[in-house]
Structures are given as C-alpha cells and as structure tokens.
Design a protein around this motif. Structure first.
Motif, PDB file in Angstrom:
ATOM      1  N   THR A 289       0.826  -1.204   0.000  1.00  0.00           N
ATOM      2  CA  THR A 289       0.000   0.000   0.000  1.00  0.00           C
ATOM      3  C   THR A 289       0.859   1.252   0.000  1.00  0.00           C
ATOM      4  O   THR A 289       0.566   2.232  -0.707  1.00  0.00           O
ATOM      5  CB  THR A 289      -0.932  -0.007   1.218  1.00  0.00           C
TER       6      THR A 289
ATOM      7  N   ALA B 287       2.264   1.745  -3.449  1.00  0.00           N
ATOM      8  CA  ALA B 287       1.249   2.245  -4.378  1.00  0.00           C
ATOM      9  C   ALA B 287       0.943   3.719  -4.115  1.00  0.00           C
ATOM     10  O   ALA B 287       0.810   4.507  -5.066  1.00  0.00           O
ATOM     11  CB  ALA B 287      -0.018   1.410  -4.247  1.00  0.00           C
ATOM     12  N   ASP B 288       0.826   4.109  -2.864  1.00  0.00           N
ATOM     13  CA  ASP B 288       0.533   5.508  -2.553  1.00  0.00           C
ATOM     14  C   ASP B 288       1.710   6.415  -2.916  1.00  0.00           C
ATOM     15  O   ASP B 288       1.519   7.577  -3.311  1.00  0.00           O
ATOM     16  CB  ASP B 288       0.177   5.661  -1.075  1.00  0.00           C
TER      17      ASP B 288
ATOM     18  N   GLU C   3       3.601   5.844  -5.463  1.00  0.00           N
ATOM     19  CA  GLU C   3       3.479   5.968  -6.914  1.00  0.00           C
ATOM     20  C   GLU C   3       2.374   6.959  -7.271  1.00  0.00           C
ATOM     21  O   GLU C   3       2.508   7.755  -8.214  1.00  0.00           O
ATOM     22  CB  GLU C   3       3.203   4.605  -7.539  1.00  0.00           C
ATOM     23  N   ARG C   4       1.264   6.921  -6.527  1.00  0.00           N
ATOM     24  CA  ARG C   4       0.200   7.899  -6.753  1.00  0.00           C
ATOM     25  C   ARG C   4       0.705   9.319  -6.490  1.00  0.00           C
ATOM     26  O   ARG C   4       0.352  10.263  -7.210  1.00  0.00           O
ATOM     27  CB  ARG C   4      -0.995   7.593  -5.841  1.00  0.00           C
TER      28      ARG C   4
ATOM     29  N   THR D 147       4.131  -0.245  -8.339  1.00  0.00           N
ATOM     30  CA  THR D 147       3.461  -1.523  -8.085  1.00  0.00           C
ATOM     31  C   THR D 147       3.702  -2.507  -9.215  1.00  0.00           C
ATOM     32  O   THR D 147       3.116  -3.581  -9.228  1.00  0.00           O
ATOM     33  CB  THR D 147       1.939  -1.299  -7.939  1.00  0.00           C
TER      34      THR D 147
ATOM     35  N   GLN E 224      -4.222   6.226 -12.470  1.00  0.00           N
ATOM     36  CA  GLN E 224      -4.580   5.870 -11.093  1.00  0.00           C
ATOM     37  C   GLN E 224      -5.250   4.501 -11.037  1.00  0.00           C
ATOM     38  O   GLN E 224      -4.994   3.708 -10.129  1.00  0.00           O
ATOM     39  CB  GLN E 224      -5.500   6.934 -10.503  1.00  0.00           C
TER      40      GLN E 224
ATOM     41  N   ILE F  86      -2.631   1.785 -11.215  1.00  0.00           N
ATOM     42  CA  ILE F  86      -1.964   1.607  -9.914  1.00  0.00           C
ATOM     43  C   ILE F  86      -2.849   0.782  -8.984  1.00  0.00           C
ATOM     44  O   ILE F  86      -2.381  -0.149  -8.316  1.00  0.00           O
ATOM     45  CB  ILE F  86      -1.636   2.974  -9.295  1.00  0.00           C
ATOM     46  N   ASN F  87      -4.145   1.111  -8.946  1.00  0.00           N
ATOM     47  CA  ASN F  87      -5.074   0.377  -8.076  1.00  0.00           C
ATOM     48  C   ASN F  87      -5.184  -1.091  -8.487  1.00  0.00           C
ATOM     49  O   ASN F  87      -5.237  -1.982  -7.631  1.00  0.00           O
ATOM     50  CB  ASN F  87      -6.454   1.037  -8.118  1.00  0.00           C
TER      51      ASN F  87
ATOM     52  N   ARG G  79      -2.950  -2.957 -10.121  1.00  0.00           N
ATOM     53  CA  ARG G  79      -1.721  -3.680  -9.784  1.00  0.00           C
ATOM     54  C   ARG G  79      -1.623  -3.933  -8.285  1.00  0.00           C
ATOM     55  O   ARG G  79      -1.190  -5.017  -7.856  1.00  0.00           O
ATOM     56  CB  ARG G  79      -0.519  -2.876 -10.267  1.00  0.00           C
ATOM     57  N   LEU G  80      -2.023  -2.940  -7.495  1.00  0.00           N
ATOM     58  CA  LEU G  80      -2.009  -3.130  -6.032  1.00  0.00           C
ATOM     59  C   LEU G  80      -2.963  -4.249  -5.635  1.00  0.00           C
ATOM     60  O   LEU G  80      -2.627  -5.109  -4.811  1.00  0.00           O
ATOM     61  CB  LEU G  80      -2.386  -1.827  -5.338  1.00  0.00           C
TER      62      LEU G  80
END
Length: 467
Positions: free
Chosen positions: A175, A178-179, A181-182, A260, A436, A439-440, A442-443
C-alpha cells in the motif's frame, strides 16, 4: 523408621497409578459445514501448497523480508501472543500438578506450660502426602485434558497472529509503494497542469483563448494540487502504520520504491487444493477445534462431580521430647486419614454445572463450524478475485495506452487550431484517472496474492517449526 518411610514412598507411588479413564464423551470432529470443492474451478498441474512455502520463499523483495523479520521480533501484539502461550503453559503445569501427590516435609516444636510451671516440649519431623485425590472417576484427568487443549489453542492463536502479522506487513508495504506511486503521479500531473495553465493564461491574454478555457485550466491545476496534498498525508500515514506493525522506527532506506509493477511475491500460482486442506493447515481453525476439545473434556469433569471423591492424607515421621532424641529407636510415628465425600444434596449445583458444560460444548461446536465457514469464505473470495485481476490489469494497461494516444491527438489538434483547450484538459483528466486505475489494479493483484497465501495457511509449517 526407614521401613515406615519406604512404606510411605510406596504408598505415594501407588497413588500416582490410581485413576481411571475420563468420563468425557468420545470426541468426534463435527462434519464440515462447507462444500467439498471451491466455487471457482482450479487449474490442474504441479502447484505449490501455501502451507509448505516459508514466507522468505514467498516474499522475494529484500526490503520486505527485512521488515517482516523486524516485525516478528518487535511487534507488540505478537509479543503478547507469545506471552499468552507461556502463561497457558504455566496454567497447564498448575493443573497437571493435581494429578500427582504433593509430598512435603515438615519439622516443628510444641512447647506447653502446665499450671505448676512445668514446661514440656515436643519435637517432630514428618514426611507426608496431603489431601491427594484418588481420580477413580477421571475428574482430574478431564481437567488436565481441558487445560492441555487450552494451552494448545493458545499456541494456535500465536501461530495465527504470526501469519496475520506477516500478511499485514506485506499489505502495508504494498500500500505504501502504491501511494508513493500515486504521489509521484500527482506531482507530475501538477507540473503538467501548471504548464498548461501558464500557456492558457498567455493565450487568454493574447485574445486567442476564452475565459472559460482559463477557468478550466485553473480548476485542473487546483485539483492536482489538492490531490498532491491529500496523497502526501496518506503516504505519511502509511509509513506510520508500517512502523507500528514493525514495532520500531524505520529509515528512508527501508521504504519501498514507488511503484506496483515490480512483484514482491513469487509469481508461481498457489494450489488451493481441497477445502479439507484448510482444516489441516489454518491455525485459527485448529484453535477452534482445540477449544471444542477442551469443552468436551470439561463435560467429563462435570459428570465425575456426581460420584464420590476420595482423598488421602498420610504422613510418617518421628517425635521426641528432646531434640537429640528425634531419630532414636522407638520415636517413629505415622498417620493415615482417608476421606470420602459423596454428594447427596447440593441444590442442583452439579446438575447445573453439567448443563453449563454441555452448553459450552455446543457453543464451541458452533464456533468451530463458523471458523471453518470463515476460512472457506476467505479462500473462495481470494480465488474469485484472482480469476479476474489479471484481466483487470491488462485492460487497465490498454486503457492507459489509449488515453495517452488520445491526449497526444488532442494536443496536436489544439496546436493546429482544430479543437479548444477544453479537449486537451479533458484528455489529461482521463489519462490521470486511467493511470490511477492502473496503480489500483496492480495493487489489488499484489494484495490478492498475499491474501490468498494467508487464507491458505501460508507459512504455517515454518511457524510450527519456530515454536
């Protein structure tokens, strides 16, 4: 004198062997209240079982391996679970002591003054057994069995906590990545929108662009600025949560790299096997069954309470009016005091206790069945997600490529004067949302691997060997 002590020793040894089988009902594992197959069909072929894969083999990222090791050493919840095991072990030792006679040695002096002023003294030394219960009806044995199962259930809880902690650290690590990367995406988007805003301002000043275009560009820049602030706080909170799990402060070098797309787990598919495999590997299910077995043993103790209870007190020693005469010939003494207690009228106490024991067993059955159903759902949900997450990631990757191309075309048309600035801004927003979404996705795919590993009792063999 020595013969009396030998007799007492022989008596104590015979008491240890006294007793009978427990009056507890014969334990039978309840039927499994779940289907025999998983709802999602499983692929065939050689696949590794999660329970046989140690966490160091499953989690391949070196930074994550270090964090998990630190968490296993420093996490306070896991430390409490370990201490609970030690406490349960000590409690079992206390209960087990009741199955053996307590032998104690004593020495004393009694001084008495008669009315005439004469003082007499009596010196004694004794070795004896005090109030040892002959377990003729298995009451003590049942209590011992219950205490043993509670101890084993506590150790199962410790193993379950350890597996959960490993999954929580991995989930927190993913997490955070991922965040981060966001956050990087938000920073890049903000820079791009600020450049677009400056361009729109110049065009609007030259009379080429409208005020509406300017306002739309300002809205886009402010939205990106707001996302950047929100994600900055979210990354900080993710780091704090991970530090809490690890149990100590972390340095910047220990944080994951933003992204991610790099897997942190092995890519080989895990074998879900049959639902019965879950019953054999998941510690939480085993804990529920241990609790059920303890409740079953308590029924035996409650049943034995209806029968006579026999306890023995015996001692042997010496007595003398003079201290130096304690071990002279003829100073020996002994006592033997058996006691029988037979319940005649107890106002229904024993019956009520037996009813409580039976109800506790029924409650434990329901909790055991619920644990099985919960485990079945955990695995079924993870398998259902696994079946579609790969498609979601692939679809989201195509969407990102398509929106990138759409943005390129929109910018080209804007530069040629064929479209307004609004088309470019709309394409930017669409690309931002698509990135976005990737990313979600892949996470979710990475977290699903961790969730399935945990749900299938991943690493349970390693936790057993560690204990």
């Amino acid at each position: 004198m020595s013969s009396k002590f030998l007799s007492l020793t022989a008596l104590a040894a015979s008491l240890v062997l006294t007793g009978c089988a427990s009056m507890a009902p014969t334990y039978e594992r309840p039927a499994s209240p779940v289907a025999q197959q998983w709802p999602v069909p499983q692929t065939t072929g050689e696949q590794a079982k999660a329970a046989d894969i140690a966490w160091r083999e499953f989690f391949t990222d070196p930074k994550l391996q270090t964090l998990i090791s630190q968490a296993l050493a420093n996490n306070r919840d896991l430390r409490v679970a370990l201490l609970n095991v030690e406490r349960a072990q000590a409690q079992y030792g206390v209960q087990q002591a009741d199955s053996l006679p307590t032998v104690a040695a004593g020495a004393g002096q009694t001084a008495t003054r008669a009315p005439g002023g004469t003082i007499t003294r009596q010196y004694t030394t004794t070795l004896g057994v005090s109030a040892y219960e002959l377990d003729l009806f298995g009451r003590v044995k049942s209590l011992n069995d219950a205490a043993l199962q509670r101890y084993l259930a506590t150790d199962d809880a410790r193993r379950s906590a350890q597996i959960s902690l490993i999954a929580q650290v991995a989930g927190g690590y993913l997490t955070l990545a991922a965040d981060q990367e966001r956050l990087r995406l938000a920073e890049q988007t903000l820079l791009a929108r600020q450049d677009g805003l400056r361009l729109t301002q110049r065009l609007q000043g030259a009379g080429v662009s409208s005020t509406l275009d300017l306002r739309q560009a300002e809205i886009a820049a402010e939205t990106a600025q707001s996302d950047l602030a929100s994600l900055t706080a979210q990354v900080a909170q993710d780091r704090h949560a991970l530090e809490l799990l690890v149990g100590q402060p972390l340095t910047a070098a220990q944080w994951p790299a933003a992204g991610t797309d790099a897997p942190v787990t092995q890519l080989a598919e895990l074998s879900a096997g049959l639902p019965s495999d879950v019953l054999l590997t998941r510690p939480d299910v085993q804990q529920a069954e241990r609790t059920l077995q303890a409740a079953n043993a308590n029924i035996g103790a409650a049943r034995a309470a209806f029968f006579p209870r026999i306890s023995l007190t015996a001692s042997a020693g010496t007595a003398s009016g003079e201290l130096d005469g304690l071990f002279r010939s003829g100073s020996g003494l002994w006592s033997f005091m058996p006691q029988v207690s037979l319940p005649i009228f107890d106002a229904g106490r024993n019956s009520a206790n037996l009813k409580i024991a039976n109800v506790d067993r029924d409650i434990a059955v329901a909790q055991y069945e619920k644990a099985i159903q919960g485990a079945f759902r955990d695995v079924a949900d993870a398998l259902a997600a696994r079946a579609t997450l790969g498609q979601q990631v692939a679809s989201q990757q195509r969407l990102v490529a398509q929106t990138q191309d759409a943005l390129r075309l929109a910018e080209a048309r804007f530069q040629q004067g064929l479209d307004s600035r609004l088309s470019t801004l709309d394409a930017q927003r669409t690309l931002y949302g698509a990135e976005q979404g990737l990313i979600n996705a892949r996470l979710a795919q990475q977290v699903n691997r961790v969730t399935l590993y945990k749900a299938l009792g991943g690493g349970v063999q390693a936790t057993q060997s560690a204990s």
